[in-house]
Design an enzyme around this catalytic site. Structure first.
Site, PDB file in Angstrom:
ATOM      1  N   GLY A 121       7.329   2.965  -0.044  1.00 29.91           N
ATOM      2  CA  GLY A 121       6.477   1.893  -0.656  1.00 29.91           C
ATOM      3  C   GLY A 121       7.015   1.613  -2.306  1.00 29.91           C
ATOM      4  O   GLY A 121       6.801   0.378  -2.582  1.00 29.91           O
TER       5      GLY A 121
ATOM      6  N   GLY B   5       8.185   6.775  -2.692  1.00 24.98           N
ATOM      7  CA  GLY B   5       8.976   6.701  -1.566  1.00 24.98           C
ATOM      8  C   GLY B   5       9.316   5.303  -1.160  1.00 24.98           C
ATOM      9  O   GLY B   5       9.661   4.442  -1.735  1.00 24.98           O
TER      10      GLY B   5
ATOM     11  N   TYR C 249       1.085  12.192  14.734  1.00 26.01           N
ATOM     12  CA  TYR C 249       1.692  11.251  13.790  1.00 26.01           C
ATOM     13  C   TYR C 249       2.489  10.310  14.567  1.00 26.01           C
ATOM     14  O   TYR C 249       2.484   9.110  14.440  1.00 26.01           O
ATOM     15  CB  TYR C 249       2.657  12.015  12.749  1.00 26.01           C
ATOM     16  CG  TYR C 249       3.380  11.108  11.952  1.00 26.01           C
ATOM     17  CD1 TYR C 249       3.005  10.361  10.719  1.00 26.01           C
ATOM     18  CD2 TYR C 249       4.906  11.061  12.132  1.00 26.01           C
ATOM     19  CE1 TYR C 249       3.610   9.407  10.085  1.00 26.01           C
ATOM     20  CE2 TYR C 249       5.825  10.203  11.278  1.00 26.01           C
ATOM     21  CZ  TYR C 249       5.014   9.385  10.367  1.00 26.01           C
ATOM     22  OH  TYR C 249       5.797   8.825   9.769  1.00 26.01           O
TER      23      TYR C 249
ATOM     24  N   THR D 125       0.615  -1.101  -0.008  1.00 32.27           N
ATOM     25  CA  THR D 125       0.026  -0.220  -0.150  1.00 32.27           C
ATOM     26  C   THR D 125       1.093   1.238  -0.080  1.00 32.27           C
ATOM     27  O   THR D 125       1.918   1.298   0.573  1.00 32.27           O
ATOM     28  CB  THR D 125      -1.084   0.133   1.069  1.00 32.27           C
ATOM     29  OG1 THR D 125      -0.286   0.062   2.459  1.00 32.27           O
ATOM     30  CG2 THR D 125      -1.840  -1.084   1.357  1.00 32.27           C
ATOM     31  N   GLY D 126       0.382   2.238  -0.561  1.00 30.97           N
ATOM     32  CA  GLY D 126       1.140   3.305  -0.708  1.00 30.97           C
ATOM     33  C   GLY D 126       2.418   3.414  -1.337  1.00 30.97           C
ATOM     34  O   GLY D 126       3.549   3.911  -0.977  1.00 30.97           O
ATOM     35  N   SER D 127       2.499   2.558  -2.599  1.00 28.18           N
ATOM     36  CA  SER D 127       3.448   2.327  -3.303  1.00 28.18           C
ATOM     37  C   SER D 127       3.835   3.257  -4.577  1.00 28.18           C
ATOM     38  O   SER D 127       4.680   2.512  -5.531  1.00 28.18           O
ATOM     39  CB  SER D 127       3.923   0.834  -3.500  1.00 28.18           C
ATOM     40  OG  SER D 127       2.625   0.241  -4.325  1.00 28.18           O
TER      41      SER D 127
END
Length: 266
Positions: free
Chosen positions: A20, A18, A155, A13-15
């Protein structure tokens, strides 16, 4: 070392950028079929296309994991090409806020994006791993989970939650052949990191160019035994190891990839 990932299917996920992106590329190079996920179709398609051009196998899914229906759609699309054997929960959001700026709504939104998003994917994909008797869940955490700084408290707290839920999941999955672990990066040199430190560099007397800022930032804020920022590929390598057969006896663990970070001086 042969990680024996050929024939495995991994959703990262989120690839689309960065850590990912680096992880998706690394897993594909090791022979896994990867599902590249992001919220921006153009960026996500670019990563998948480049993986295929390099000889790997990559599919694309686009969707916002902070939304229940969209997350369910991502899970359906990810499994359309075959069962997902490996889930890398990397997606999340980050805003550099002070305590005064981090409103309760900001806390809720950050928790949903960084914690509940991963829970959604676990609930959609892990039951089938359990039925098959093999699976890997790797959660990307961070050193701020245990050494929070004064800024962006919303965060920091979500990182602690990510670490905690990954260990709880490992306990839940005992004896099933499915493992759950955390990879905890230190300061890794992605564009967002570079922009942040370059932005605060002049005010702290570190210089204005990245070549000037980097050694000063490392010494002042992230002293570590390697005396540098980490590389995305080094985080990806740790993730890939946990996904392979050689890591079957590792579950509920946190693998630090931080150069041996000595202290948090933020």
């Amino acid at each position: 070392m042969n990680l024996n990932l050929i024939g495995k299917r991994a959703l990262v996920t989120g690839s689309s950028a960065g850590l990912g992106e680096a992880t998706a590329r690394f897993l594909a190079a090791e022979g896994a079929g990867v599902v590249v996920h992001g919220r921006d179709a153009r960026r996500t398609e670019r990563v998948a296309r480049e993986i295929r051009e390099a000889g790997g196998t990559a599919d694309v899914v686009v969707g916002d994991l902070a939304d229940d229906d969209a997350a369910a759609g991502v899970a359906r699309a990810a499994t359309a090409g075959g069962p997902v054997d490996i889930l890398v929960n990397n997606a999340g959001s980050y805003r550099h806020l002070t305590w005064a700026e981090a409103t309760p709504d900001e806390w809720r939104d950050t928790y949903d994006a960084n914690v509940v998003s991963g829970v959604r994917m676990i609930r959609h994909l892990v039951p089938a791993m359990r039925e098959r008797g093999w699976g890997r869940v790797v959660t990307i955490g961070g050193g701020l989970a245990s050494q929070p700084m004064d800024a962006h408290p919303q965060y920091n707290a979500t990182l602690a939650a990510r670490h905690n839920l990954a260990v709880s999941l490992a306990r839940e999955l005992k004896g099933t052949g499915v493992t759950s672990n955390v990879v905890s990066p230190g300061a890794i040199l992605v564009e967002a990191t570079k922009d942040f430190f370059t932005g605060i560099g002049p005010a702290r007397g570190w210089g204005r160019t990245w070549d000037e800022v980097e050694p000063n930032a490392v010494q002042a804020l992230i002293p570590n035994d390697q005396e540098r920022f980490g590389k995305p590929e080094e985080v990806a390598a740790a993730v890939a190891y946990l996904c392979g057969d050689h890591a079957q006896y590792i579950s509920g663990a946190t693998i630090r990839v931080d150069g041996g970070l000595i202290r948090s001086a933020f």
